[in-house]
Scaffold this motif. Structure first.
Motif, PDB file in Angstrom:
ATOM      1  N   ASN A  56      -5.160   3.429  -5.931  1.00 54.49           N
ATOM      2  CA  ASN A  56      -6.244   3.148  -6.869  1.00 54.49           C
ATOM      3  C   ASN A  56      -6.442   1.642  -7.017  1.00 54.49           C
ATOM      4  O   ASN A  56      -6.197   1.056  -8.076  1.00 54.49           O
ATOM      5  CB  ASN A  56      -5.934   3.804  -8.218  1.00 54.49           C
ATOM      6  CG  ASN A  56      -7.088   3.679  -9.202  1.00 54.49           C
ATOM      7  OD1 ASN A  56      -8.223   3.416  -8.811  1.00 54.49           O
ATOM      8  ND2 ASN A  56      -6.788   3.870 -10.470  1.00 54.49           N
ATOM      9  N   ARG A  74      -1.509  -0.877 -10.343  1.00 50.91           N
ATOM     10  CA  ARG A  74      -2.507  -0.300  -9.449  1.00 50.91           C
ATOM     11  C   ARG A  74      -2.237  -0.593  -7.978  1.00 50.91           C
ATOM     12  O   ARG A  74      -2.637   0.184  -7.108  1.00 50.91           O
ATOM     13  CB  ARG A  74      -3.904  -0.800  -9.844  1.00 50.91           C
ATOM     14  CG  ARG A  74      -4.316  -0.352 -11.242  1.00 50.91           C
ATOM     15  CD  ARG A  74      -4.523   1.151 -11.334  1.00 50.91           C
ATOM     16  NE  ARG A  74      -4.572   1.654 -12.682  1.00 50.91           N
ATOM     17  CZ  ARG A  74      -5.665   1.634 -13.460  1.00 50.91           C
ATOM     18  NH1 ARG A  74      -6.792   1.105 -13.015  1.00 50.91           N
ATOM     19  NH2 ARG A  74      -5.603   2.130 -14.683  1.00 50.91           N
ATOM     20  N   THR A  99      -0.307   2.042  -6.069  1.00 47.96           N
ATOM     21  CA  THR A  99      -1.036   3.302  -5.908  1.00 47.96           C
ATOM     22  C   THR A  99      -2.199   3.065  -4.946  1.00 47.96           C
ATOM     23  O   THR A  99      -2.497   1.917  -4.595  1.00 47.96           O
ATOM     24  CB  THR A  99      -1.607   3.786  -7.257  1.00 47.96           C
ATOM     25  OG1 THR A  99      -2.776   2.995  -7.588  1.00 47.96           O
ATOM     26  CG2 THR A  99      -0.580   3.681  -8.382  1.00 47.96           C
TER      27      THR A  99
END
Length: 199
Positions: free
Chosen positions: A31, A26, A29
């Protein structure tokens, strides 16, 4: 040791060699709680070989206990330089309990910790009652009994967390009180004294 040099170090294994786990880092990214890619061109899909072997054992147990389910690795090796960024991002908040102080060093930076969840046979994440890196009391394993009794967590959500913990415990990992997704191997002080930190 710099993260760029991990691939040539015999103590580290790439997550692509650990089957049958899935990987979605994560921090590579947007996100994540910072909201942008922190790894950039760095390949952080690595673990120390001891942790990689433990992850294999965990994946084997999960496959036996829950047919078709797989572990999803959300973070593994986290360079010290990124740990500093996470710590600095939370400056002035009361949320630093969720990020190891870089002055001590995160166990992630030694390749001896991972963040993980479980995928069902259709590739969907199991409902754990809170999201990865959700910095609230709903994420605290130590408070699960209370949250279950108060109806904030369901029995299925707690059972999903327990399945995750059983699998990774079989691999030799232990959890922590405030993040259901975080697991690490061996004593922290031992790791910090004797293992190679990745910067």
């Amino acid at each position: 040791m710099r993260c760029e040099d991990v691939g040539s170090h015999p103590d580290f294994r790439h997550l692509s060699t650990v089957a049958p786990v899935a990987v979605d880092l994560r921090y590579a990214t947007p996100n994540n709680f910072v909201g942008h890619d922190l790894y950039g061109t760095l390949d952080c899909a690595w673990l120390h070989r001891l942790a990689a072997e433990g992850l294999e054992r965990a994946a084997d147990l999960l496959a036996r206990e829950a047919r078709g389910h797989r572990l999803l690795v959300l973070d593994a090796l986290r360079p010290h330089r990124v740990q500093i960024q996470l710590w600095d991002f939370l400056e002035g908040t009361d949320l630093r309990q969720y990020v190891a102080d870089p002055a001590r060093g995160s166990i992630h930076s030694f390749g001896m910790a991972l963040d993980a969840t479980i995928l069902d046979p259709r590739g969907r994440e199991l409902d754990m009652g809170s999201g990865f890196d959700e910095m609230t009391e709903m994420s605290h394993p130590v408070l699960e009994a209370r949250n279950l009794a108060e109806g904030k967590l369901t029995r299925d959500q707690v059972a999903n967390r327990e399945l995750l913990r059983r699998a990774v415990a079989h691999g030799g990992f232990g959890g922590i009180d405030n993040e259901w997704w975080h697991f690490e191997m061996l004593d922290r002080q031992h790791v910090r004294r004797t293992f190679t930190r990745v910067d």
